[in-house]
Design an enzyme around this catalytic site. Sequence first.
Site, PDB file in Angstrom:
ATOM      1  N   ASP A   1       0.848  -1.191   0.000  1.00 13.25           N
ATOM      2  CA  ASP A   1       0.000   0.000   0.000  1.00 13.25           C
ATOM      3  C   ASP A   1       0.883   1.240   0.000  1.00 13.25           C
ATOM      4  O   ASP A   1       1.896   1.304   0.698  1.00 13.25           O
ATOM      5  CB  ASP A   1      -0.911  -0.017   1.243  1.00 13.25           C
TER       6      ASP A   1
ATOM      7  N   THR B   1      -1.818   6.451   0.718  1.00  9.79           N
ATOM      8  CA  THR B   1      -2.341   7.754   0.304  1.00  9.79           C
ATOM      9  C   THR B   1      -3.225   8.252   1.452  1.00  9.79           C
ATOM     10  O   THR B   1      -3.317   7.597   2.496  1.00  9.79           O
ATOM     11  CB  THR B   1      -3.216   7.626  -0.963  1.00  9.79           C
TER      12      THR B   1
ATOM     13  N   THR C   1     -15.753  -2.704  -9.507  1.00 11.30           N
ATOM     14  CA  THR C   1     -16.994  -2.113  -9.012  1.00 11.30           C
ATOM     15  C   THR C   1     -18.133  -2.304 -10.009  1.00 11.30           C
ATOM     16  O   THR C   1     -17.893  -2.436 -11.209  1.00 11.30           O
ATOM     17  CB  THR C   1     -16.768  -0.598  -8.786  1.00 11.30           C
ATOM     18  N   ASP C   2     -19.367  -2.239  -9.508  1.00 14.66           N
ATOM     19  CA  ASP C   2     -20.526  -2.310 -10.416  1.00 14.66           C
ATOM     20  C   ASP C   2     -20.687  -1.010 -11.206  1.00 14.66           C
ATOM     21  O   ASP C   2     -21.450  -0.958 -12.174  1.00 14.66           O
ATOM     22  CB  ASP C   2     -21.816  -2.621  -9.639  1.00 14.66           C
ATOM     23  N   GLU C   3     -19.951   0.041 -10.803  1.00 17.19           N
ATOM     24  CA  GLU C   3     -20.131   1.343 -11.464  1.00 17.19           C
ATOM     25  C   GLU C   3     -19.665   1.310 -12.924  1.00 17.19           C
ATOM     26  O   GLU C   3     -20.044   2.175 -13.711  1.00 17.19           O
ATOM     27  CB  GLU C   3     -19.431   2.447 -10.656  1.00 17.19           C
TER      28      GLU C   3
ATOM     29  N   TYR D   1     -13.955   8.022 -12.290  1.00 16.23           N
ATOM     30  CA  TYR D   1     -13.624   6.845 -11.458  1.00 16.23           C
ATOM     31  C   TYR D   1     -14.023   5.557 -12.168  1.00 16.23           C
ATOM     32  O   TYR D   1     -13.206   4.653 -12.353  1.00 16.23           O
ATOM     33  CB  TYR D   1     -14.332   6.944 -10.100  1.00 16.23           C
TER      34      TYR D   1
ATOM     35  N   LYS E   1     -11.774   2.409 -13.685  1.00 17.21           N
ATOM     36  CA  LYS E   1     -11.928   1.013 -13.247  1.00 17.21           C
ATOM     37  C   LYS E   1     -12.274   0.129 -14.444  1.00 17.21           C
ATOM     38  O   LYS E   1     -11.792  -0.994 -14.556  1.00 17.21           O
ATOM     39  CB  LYS E   1     -13.011   0.894 -12.169  1.00 17.21           C
TER      40      LYS E   1
ATOM     41  N   ASN F   1     -20.094  -0.816  -0.705  1.00 13.41           N
ATOM     42  CA  ASN F   1     -19.831  -1.449   0.589  1.00 13.41           C
ATOM     43  C   ASN F   1     -20.062  -0.456   1.716  1.00 13.41           C
ATOM     44  O   ASN F   1     -19.890   0.749   1.529  1.00 13.41           O
ATOM     45  CB  ASN F   1     -18.367  -1.870   0.674  1.00 13.41           C
TER      46      ASN F   1
ATOM     47  N   ASP G   1     -26.364  18.858  -7.102  1.00 18.62           N
ATOM     48  CA  ASP G   1     -26.139  17.455  -7.420  1.00 18.62           C
ATOM     49  C   ASP G   1     -24.712  17.210  -7.916  1.00 18.62           C
ATOM     50  O   ASP G   1     -24.083  18.108  -8.483  1.00 18.62           O
ATOM     51  CB  ASP G   1     -27.146  17.014  -8.501  1.00 18.62           C
TER      52      ASP G   1
ATOM     53  N   HIS H   1     -24.341  12.320 -11.970  1.00 15.33           N
ATOM     54  CA  HIS H   1     -24.722  11.411 -10.878  1.00 15.33           C
ATOM     55  C   HIS H   1     -25.550  10.222 -11.389  1.00 15.33           C
ATOM     56  O   HIS H   1     -26.675  10.397 -11.858  1.00 15.33           O
ATOM     57  CB  HIS H   1     -25.545  12.230  -9.859  1.00 15.33           C
TER      58      HIS H   1
HETATM   59  P1  NAD Z   1     -10.005   2.951  -0.262  1.00 15.09           P
HETATM   60  O1  NAD Z   1      -9.906   4.257  -0.944  1.00 15.09           O
HETATM   61  O2  NAD Z   1     -10.558   2.905   1.122  1.00 15.09           O
HETATM   62  O3  NAD Z   1      -8.566   2.254  -0.202  1.00 15.09           O
HETATM   63  C1  NAD Z   1      -7.679   2.266  -1.286  1.00 15.09           C
HETATM   64  C2  NAD Z   1      -6.309   1.854  -0.787  1.00 15.09           C
HETATM   65  O4  NAD Z   1      -5.400   1.831  -1.910  1.00 15.09           O
HETATM   66  C3  NAD Z   1      -5.715   2.840   0.234  1.00 15.09           C
HETATM   67  O5  NAD Z   1      -5.152   2.114   1.317  1.00 15.09           O
HETATM   68  C4  NAD Z   1      -4.625   3.577  -0.553  1.00 15.09           C
HETATM   69  O6  NAD Z   1      -3.542   3.989   0.253  1.00 15.09           O
HETATM   70  C5  NAD Z   1      -4.200   2.493  -1.550  1.00 15.09           C
HETATM   71  N1  NAD Z   1      -3.600   3.079  -2.764  1.00 15.09           N
HETATM   72  C6  NAD Z   1      -4.095   4.105  -3.518  1.00 15.09           C
HETATM   73  N2  NAD Z   1      -3.252   4.371  -4.528  1.00 15.09           N
HETATM   74  C7  NAD Z   1      -2.220   3.480  -4.432  1.00 15.09           C
HETATM   75  C8  NAD Z   1      -1.041   3.244  -5.209  1.00 15.09           C
HETATM   76  N3  NAD Z   1      -0.749   3.993  -6.287  1.00 15.09           N
HETATM   77  N4  NAD Z   1      -0.216   2.242  -4.825  1.00 15.09           N
HETATM   78  C9  NAD Z   1      -0.495   1.484  -3.728  1.00 15.09           C
HETATM   79  N5  NAD Z   1      -1.572   1.685  -2.952  1.00 15.09           N
HETATM   80  C10 NAD Z   1      -2.435   2.662  -3.309  1.00 15.09           C
HETATM   81  O7  NAD Z   1     -10.838   2.019  -1.260  1.00 15.09           O
HETATM   82  P2  NAD Z   1     -11.909   0.875  -0.944  1.00 15.09           P
HETATM   83  O8  NAD Z   1     -13.236   1.497  -0.799  1.00 15.09           O
HETATM   84  O9  NAD Z   1     -11.367  -0.015   0.124  1.00 15.09           O
HETATM   85  O10 NAD Z   1     -11.894   0.098  -2.339  1.00 15.09           O
HETATM   86  C11 NAD Z   1     -10.935  -0.942  -2.570  1.00 15.09           C
HETATM   87  C12 NAD Z   1     -11.151  -1.503  -3.966  1.00 15.09           C
HETATM   88  O11 NAD Z   1     -12.480  -2.015  -4.083  1.00 15.09           O
HETATM   89  C13 NAD Z   1     -10.999  -0.463  -5.069  1.00 15.09           C
HETATM   90  O12 NAD Z   1     -10.348  -1.080  -6.160  1.00 15.09           O
HETATM   91  C14 NAD Z   1     -12.435  -0.085  -5.432  1.00 15.09           C
HETATM   92  O13 NAD Z   1     -12.526   0.308  -6.782  1.00 15.09           O
HETATM   93  C15 NAD Z   1     -13.147  -1.414  -5.188  1.00 15.09           C
HETATM   94  N6  NAD Z   1     -14.572  -1.292  -4.808  1.00 15.09           N
HETATM   95  C16 NAD Z   1     -14.963  -0.467  -3.786  1.00 15.09           C
HETATM   96  C17 NAD Z   1     -16.311  -0.415  -3.417  1.00 15.09           C
HETATM   97  C18 NAD Z   1     -16.761   0.442  -2.266  1.00 15.09           C
HETATM   98  O14 NAD Z   1     -17.982   0.535  -2.036  1.00 15.09           O
HETATM   99  N7  NAD Z   1     -15.887   1.048  -1.494  1.00 15.09           N
HETATM  100  C19 NAD Z   1     -17.247  -1.204  -4.096  1.00 15.09           C
HETATM  101  C20 NAD Z   1     -16.813  -2.036  -5.136  1.00 15.09           C
HETATM  102  C21 NAD Z   1     -15.457  -2.083  -5.477  1.00 15.09           C
HETATM  103  P1  TYD Z   2     -20.552   7.442  -2.095  1.00  9.36           P
HETATM  104  O1  TYD Z   2     -20.478   6.912  -0.704  1.00  9.36           O
HETATM  105  O2  TYD Z   2     -19.605   8.524  -2.499  1.00  9.36           O
HETATM  106  O3  TYD Z   2     -20.434   6.176  -3.081  1.00  9.36           O
HETATM  107  P2  TYD Z   2     -20.631   6.091  -4.700  1.00  9.36           P
HETATM  108  O4  TYD Z   2     -20.574   7.450  -5.265  1.00  9.36           O
HETATM  109  O5  TYD Z   2     -19.456   5.260  -5.116  1.00  9.36           O
HETATM  110  O6  TYD Z   2     -21.948   5.402  -4.916  1.00  9.36           O
HETATM  111  O7  TYD Z   2     -22.022   7.983  -2.357  1.00  9.36           O
HETATM  112  C1  TYD Z   2     -23.167   7.161  -2.192  1.00  9.36           C
HETATM  113  C2  TYD Z   2     -24.373   7.958  -2.663  1.00  9.36           C
HETATM  114  O8  TYD Z   2     -24.578   9.063  -1.759  1.00  9.36           O
HETATM  115  C3  TYD Z   2     -24.205   8.575  -4.043  1.00  9.36           C
HETATM  116  O9  TYD Z   2     -25.453   8.534  -4.730  1.00  9.36           O
HETATM  117  C4  TYD Z   2     -23.826  10.020  -3.763  1.00  9.36           C
HETATM  118  C5  TYD Z   2     -24.524  10.317  -2.443  1.00  9.36           C
HETATM  119  N1  TYD Z   2     -23.826  11.278  -1.547  1.00  9.36           N
HETATM  120  C6  TYD Z   2     -24.534  12.370  -1.028  1.00  9.36           C
HETATM  121  O10 TYD Z   2     -25.721  12.583  -1.313  1.00  9.36           O
HETATM  122  N2  TYD Z   2     -23.865  13.224  -0.192  1.00  9.36           N
HETATM  123  C7  TYD Z   2     -22.544  13.033   0.155  1.00  9.36           C
HETATM  124  O11 TYD Z   2     -21.984  13.863   0.915  1.00  9.36           O
HETATM  125  C8  TYD Z   2     -21.856  11.897  -0.375  1.00  9.36           C
HETATM  126  C9  TYD Z   2     -20.404  11.652  -0.033  1.00  9.36           C
HETATM  127  C10 TYD Z   2     -22.548  11.045  -1.213  1.00  9.36           C
END
Ligand code: NAD
Ligand code: TYD
Length: 376
Positions: free
Chosen positions: A35, A38, A135-137, A184, A188, A214, A314, A318
């Site tokens: 890691d 960041t 991600t599903d996005e 983003y 991905k 998540n 917004d 979005h």
């Molecule tokens: P996060 O932002 O909490 O963590 C990302 C981690 O990657 C951090 O520890 C950061 O330091 C590290 N990182 C960033 N750039 C780096 C680099 N250049 N080299 C090495 N390390 C680096 O993210 P998260 O929410 O835990 O998501 C993890 C993965 O899961 C991502 O690939 C994301 O696209 C995917 N994902 C997230 C969600 C969600 O809801 N959070 C859902 C589906 C998929």
């Molecule tokens: P987020 O947690 O940023 O996840 P993602 O954009 O990857 O789905 O946002 C979840 C939803 O909540 C998204 O529709 C944007 C909305 N949102 C707000 O309305 N206000 C906020 O301050 C944030 C961070 C997100």
Amino acid sequence: MQRNIIITGGAGFIGSHVVRLFVNKYADYNIINVDKLTYAGNLENLTDIEDMPNYKFVRADICDFDAMLHLMQDEKVDGIIHLAAESHVDRSIKDPFTFARTNVLGTLSLLQAAKLYWESLTEKYEGKRFYHISTDEVYGALQMTNPEGIEPPFTTTASSSQHHLAYGTDFFYEDTKYMPHSPYSASKASSDHFVRAFHDTYGMPTIVTNCSNNYGPYQSPEKLIPLFINNIRHRKPLPVYGKGENVRDWLYVEDHARAIDIIFHKGTIAETYNIGGFNEWKNIDIIQVVINTVDRILGRKEGEDLNLITYVTDRLGHDARYAIDSTKLQKELGWEPSLQFEEGIEKTVRWYLDHQEWLDNVTSGDYLKYYEKMYG
Ligand code: NAD
Ligand code: TYD
């Protein structure tokens, strides 16, 4: 069986749950958390396992090809679970270059290093695995549809054997066309394509999974649920984008980590699996649940903090609705979400309220100054 596994992004939200699960469950594995630390990486997420003999932390940037190659050679790595990424949509709208660098070039650098190292071995790709977490996005946005005039959410069994609530009649399937909208999700999507290209071109044993939103402990408070829990506690405004009508499909983070464990060990090479809990919520409804839960736990009058809701401009582009169909994973590999949403939200709210120091450190950025001193 002894295995040497790199988990990238292990100091982040989902990565820390995956590292914890693997370190606790597989004593004979050598787990290397790579890691860059960041703003999103926080080693405080892993204090409970940092002294385990099967765990090692390496601070490195996945874009550093030489560092990745040498690490794989030195550690004789046979498995890679790749989570490191820039993950916040709002940041990607402001600074897309960082997302292209880490998510696209970083993934490519890992793939190329794994290719060079694994192809140098006598057994080559046998017993190896490159598992990319996505991600599903990447699939874009679904419409909100209203069959036969029924007000959503309506109960459906359209996409699985289970009954669940949905805001539309279509879902993301593994073969849904990619249509990313945000920088983003575009980054991905690009990384997913590179991973599949390395399988199709060089025969690298890859797997890709696409998961829904998540929630749970250790998530950065720039994301909706932890941000709002923290703001409600401090009675700060809750910025709801647009009308709060957007729909997201929520999964408890430990259920995602369990799915990753099952898929890493039992998933079929070159396959894609969607991960999600059939749990769609409008933002505004989730926000009300969170407010009521925080108020109840803090002994405030339930709903007292509803007046913190502040509608703001917004988010650009979005996406209206995400909804994952995870029937394939459930049927083929027997995974199921373990928590009902109400239970998951209760656990999550309690965790953040009990870990104010963690939240304060993250919001003040103090942990970053500490890393600069320790690692330069
Ligand atoms: P996060 O932002 O909490 O963590 C990302 C981690 O990657 C951090 O520890 C950061 O330091 C590290 N990182 C960033 N750039 C780096 C680099 N250049 N080299 C090495 N390390 C680096 O993210 P998260 O929410 O835990 O998501 C993890 C993965 O899961 C991502 O690939 C994301 O696209 C995917 N994902 C997230 C969600 C969600 O809801 N959070 C859902 C589906 C998929
Ligand atoms: P987020 O947690 O940023 O996840 P993602 O954009 O990857 O789905 O946002 C979840 C939803 O909540 C998204 O529709 C944007 C909305 N949102 C707000 O309305 N206000 C906020 O301050 C944030 C961070 C997100």
